[in-house]
Design a protein around this motif. Structure first.
Motif, PDB file in Angstrom:
ATOM      1  N   LEU A  55      -1.182  13.078 -40.107  1.00  0.00           N
ATOM      2  CA  LEU A  55      -0.349  13.228 -41.098  1.00  0.00           C
ATOM      3  C   LEU A  55      -0.690  13.895 -42.284  1.00  0.00           C
ATOM      4  O   LEU A  55       0.048  14.800 -42.859  1.00  0.00           O
ATOM      5  N   ASP A  59       1.583  17.741 -39.762  1.00  0.00           N
ATOM      6  CA  ASP A  59       2.923  17.046 -40.200  1.00  0.00           C
ATOM      7  C   ASP A  59       3.194  15.787 -39.300  1.00  0.00           C
ATOM      8  O   ASP A  59       2.570  15.569 -38.524  1.00  0.00           O
ATOM      9  N   PHE A  60       4.551  15.612 -39.652  1.00  0.00           N
ATOM     10  CA  PHE A  60       4.955  14.305 -39.097  1.00  0.00           C
ATOM     11  C   PHE A  60       5.147  14.584 -37.727  1.00  0.00           C
ATOM     12  O   PHE A  60       4.706  13.615 -36.705  1.00  0.00           O
ATOM     13  N   ILE A  98       5.988   6.109 -38.617  1.00  0.00           N
ATOM     14  CA  ILE A  98       7.095   6.735 -39.496  1.00  0.00           C
ATOM     15  C   ILE A  98       7.026   6.136 -41.015  1.00  0.00           C
ATOM     16  O   ILE A  98       7.340   7.091 -41.724  1.00  0.00           O
ATOM     17  N   ALA A 101       4.334   8.199 -42.768  1.00  0.00           N
ATOM     18  CA  ALA A 101       4.764   9.810 -42.966  1.00  0.00           C
ATOM     19  C   ALA A 101       5.813   9.771 -44.260  1.00  0.00           C
ATOM     20  O   ALA A 101       5.648  10.491 -45.181  1.00  0.00           O
ATOM     21  N   HIS A 105       4.823  11.272 -48.041  1.00  0.00           N
ATOM     22  CA  HIS A 105       5.522  12.535 -48.382  1.00  0.00           C
ATOM     23  C   HIS A 105       6.359  12.014 -49.962  1.00  0.00           C
ATOM     24  O   HIS A 105       6.747  12.944 -50.567  1.00  0.00           O
TER      25      HIS A 105
END
Length: 182
Positions: A55, A59-60, A98, A101, A105
């Protein structure tokens, strides 16, 4: 120019494959060691280290792909593929990815330890949700406080490891040099 893009994407694919292999091995090794406590479902969650590193570095979408592949490969290696343990692990791992992430962010000031603990809690919730779904018994969530008692310290341990890995990655620019223009 197309050749250059293919070389760069090949390098990225190689790094992702290495991360999947590392996470799968960690997943498998954890399944081999008996739990030090007589409480089902208590593990360190070492494979989540790779998820959180992915992560940070990628990226996710990439981190989720790594999570899915490591869960499948790790379960295949440990002989639990498509058993109840696999589905609980799978949903827990996806829930953790999830949550980590989103926190990574949205809350940039949150430490890796905090994100790791939240991921460990999400993993437990995902496992229990799968168990409740299969067993058709929501009372399984009464087990959550016991799981949380152990997920917080294990999340702290993995978070400390992640802190050191991220510091190393940033200090050495290991991934920046390898993955430019990806």
């Amino acid at each position: 120019m197309e050749y250059v893009k293919n070389v760069i994407s090949t390098k990225k694919l190689a790094v992702i494959a290495i991360l999947v292999a590392q996470a799968s091995v960690l997943h498998y090794l954890e399944s081999m060691f008996p739990s030090p406590l007589p409480i089902p479902g208590v593990k360190l969650g070492l494979a989540n280290i790779i998820t959180l590193v992915a992560l940070v570095v990628f990226d996710f979408k990439t981190a989720l792909q790594i999570t899915v592949m490591r869960t499948i490969l790790g379960s295949l290696l440990s002989g639990t593929l498509f058993g109840m343990g696999f589905f609980m692990s799978f949903l827990g791992a996806v829930a953790a990815a999830i949550v980590m992430a989103v926190l990574l962010h949205l809350f940039t000031g949150l430490s890796m330890v905090g994100i790791s603990v939240a991921g460990a809690v999400a993993h437990n919730l995902g496992q229990l949700a799968m168990a409740a779904l299969v067993l058709r018994f929501s009372g399984i969530f009464f087990y959550l406080p016991v799981m949380l008692l152990f997920s917080v310290p294990t999340g702290i341990i993995t978070g400390i490891i992640i802190n050191e890995l991220v510091k190393y990655i940033k200090a050495t620019n290991r991934f920046n040099n390898l993955l430019d223009d990806t």
